[in-house]
Design a protein around this motif. Structure first.
Motif, mmCIF file in Angstrom:
data_model
loop_
_atom_site.group_PDB
_atom_site.id
_atom_site.type_symbol
_atom_site.label_atom_id
_atom_site.label_comp_id
_atom_site.label_asym_id
_atom_site.label_seq_id
_atom_site.Cartn_x
_atom_site.Cartn_y
_atom_site.Cartn_z
ATOM 1 N N MET A 232 0.843 -1.188 0.000
ATOM 2 C CA MET A 232 0.000 0.000 0.000
ATOM 3 C C MET A 232 0.885 1.247 0.000
ATOM 4 O O MET A 232 1.750 1.407 0.847
ATOM 5 N N ALA A 233 0.668 2.127 -0.941
ATOM 6 C CA ALA A 233 1.483 3.332 -1.077
ATOM 7 C C ALA A 233 1.046 4.399 -0.077
ATOM 8 O O ALA A 233 -0.132 4.500 0.265
ATOM 9 N N LEU A 234 2.006 5.154 0.385
ATOM 10 C CA LEU A 234 1.698 6.273 1.270
ATOM 11 C C LEU A 234 1.071 7.393 0.448
ATOM 12 O O LEU A 234 1.339 7.522 -0.749
ATOM 13 N N PRO A 235 0.218 8.215 1.055
ATOM 14 C CA PRO A 235 -0.409 9.307 0.303
ATOM 15 C C PRO A 235 0.626 10.342 -0.144
ATOM 16 O O PRO A 235 1.646 10.535 0.518
ATOM 17 N N GLN A 236 0.361 10.957 -1.271
ATOM 18 C CA GLN A 236 1.249 12.001 -1.785
ATOM 19 C C GLN A 236 1.146 13.220 -0.861
ATOM 20 O O GLN A 236 0.057 13.663 -0.546
ATOM 21 N N VAL A 237 2.279 13.715 -0.421
ATOM 22 C CA VAL A 237 2.290 14.913 0.410
ATOM 23 C C VAL A 237 3.316 15.902 -0.130
ATOM 24 O O VAL A 237 4.265 15.522 -0.809
ATOM 25 N N GLU A 238 3.081 17.155 0.184
ATOM 26 C CA GLU A 238 4.058 18.198 -0.130
ATOM 27 C C GLU A 238 4.563 18.715 1.202
ATOM 28 O O GLU A 238 3.778 19.028 2.099
ATOM 29 N N ILE A 239 5.870 18.765 1.351
ATOM 30 C CA ILE A 239 6.467 19.262 2.587
ATOM 31 C C ILE A 239 6.684 20.767 2.441
ATOM 32 O O ILE A 239 7.307 21.227 1.492
ATOM 33 N N LEU A 240 6.144 21.506 3.387
ATOM 34 C CA LEU A 240 6.238 22.964 3.376
ATOM 35 C C LEU A 240 7.165 23.412 4.502
ATOM 36 O O LEU A 240 7.190 22.806 5.568
ATOM 37 N N ILE A 241 7.888 24.484 4.254
ATOM 38 C CA ILE A 241 8.828 24.999 5.255
ATOM 39 C C ILE A 241 8.481 26.434 5.635
ATOM 40 O O ILE A 241 8.115 27.239 4.783
ATOM 41 N N ASP A 242 8.600 26.712 6.912
ATOM 42 C CA ASP A 242 8.469 28.075 7.421
ATOM 43 C C ASP A 242 9.895 28.587 7.585
ATOM 44 O O ASP A 242 10.579 28.245 8.560
ATOM 45 N N LYS A 243 10.347 29.369 6.631
ATOM 46 C CA LYS A 243 11.737 29.829 6.627
ATOM 47 C C LYS A 243 12.064 30.754 7.797
ATOM 48 O O LYS A 243 13.218 30.918 8.144
ATOM 49 N N GLU A 244 11.033 31.316 8.409
ATOM 50 C CA GLU A 244 11.248 32.159 9.591
ATOM 51 C C GLU A 244 11.687 31.313 10.788
ATOM 52 O O GLU A 244 12.434 31.768 11.634
ATOM 53 N N LYS A 245 11.201 30.068 10.859
ATOM 54 C CA LYS A 245 11.520 29.186 11.984
ATOM 55 C C LYS A 245 12.779 28.352 11.726
ATOM 56 O O LYS A 245 13.506 28.032 12.657
ATOM 57 N N CYS A 246 12.996 27.963 10.480
ATOM 58 C CA CYS A 246 14.083 27.031 10.147
ATOM 59 C C CYS A 246 15.454 27.678 10.325
ATOM 60 O O CYS A 246 15.702 28.776 9.836
ATOM 61 N N TYR A 247 16.327 26.972 11.032
ATOM 62 C CA TYR A 247 17.696 27.459 11.167
ATOM 63 C C TYR A 247 18.703 26.481 10.558
ATOM 64 O O TYR A 247 19.887 26.494 10.890
ATOM 65 N N LEU A 248 18.214 25.640 9.643
ATOM 66 C CA LEU A 248 19.060 24.745 8.846
ATOM 67 C C LEU A 248 19.897 23.795 9.701
ATOM 68 O O LEU A 248 21.073 23.583 9.441
ATOM 69 N N CYS A 249 19.269 23.197 10.717
ATOM 70 C CA CYS A 249 19.998 22.293 11.609
ATOM 71 C C CYS A 249 20.314 20.949 10.947
ATOM 72 O O CYS A 249 21.244 20.262 11.351
ATOM 73 N N GLY A 250 19.495 20.553 9.956
ATOM 74 C CA GLY A 250 19.754 19.304 9.244
ATOM 75 C C GLY A 250 19.057 18.082 9.819
ATOM 76 O O GLY A 250 19.247 16.971 9.320
ATOM 77 N N SER A 251 18.226 18.240 10.849
ATOM 78 C CA SER A 251 17.521 17.095 11.424
ATOM 79 C C SER A 251 16.637 16.405 10.389
ATOM 80 O O SER A 251 16.566 15.180 10.328
ATOM 81 N N CYS A 252 15.968 17.188 9.559
ATOM 82 C CA CYS A 252 15.089 16.628 8.528
ATOM 83 C C CYS A 252 15.895 15.862 7.475
ATOM 84 O O CYS A 252 15.481 14.796 7.016
ATOM 85 N N VAL A 253 17.033 16.396 7.132
ATOM 86 C CA VAL A 253 17.911 15.747 6.142
ATOM 87 C C VAL A 253 18.373 14.392 6.670
ATOM 88 O O VAL A 253 18.376 13.393 5.946
ATOM 89 N N ALA A 254 18.713 14.350 7.940
ATOM 90 C CA ALA A 254 19.246 13.133 8.553
ATOM 91 C C ALA A 254 18.248 11.982 8.588
ATOM 92 O O ALA A 254 18.648 10.824 8.497
#
Length: 65
Positions: free
Chosen positions: A1-23
């Protein structure tokens, strides 16, 4: 069963590029390059691990059709 298609959105005001999502992304759909967050929709499998991993809540998932 495939996962539903999602779009990941970013709030650039909050993001400080820590890389947790990348990891945690199993498909390498997110990269940080030249101090910029980049998302590749075609690689995303909709697991939302990145959203859960963000320590500041900068990411959200928009459900697709």
């Amino acid at each position: 069963m495939a996962l539903p298609q999602v779009e990941i959105l970013i709030d650039k005001e909050k993001c400080y590029l820590c890389g947790s999502c990348v990891a945690v992304c199993p498909k390498e759909a997110i990269i940080i390059e030249n101090d910029e967050w980049k998302f590749f929709q075609e690689k995303c499998i909709g697991c939302k691990f990145c959203v859960l991993a963000c320590p500041v809540g900068a990411l959200s998932a928009k459900e697709g059709e």
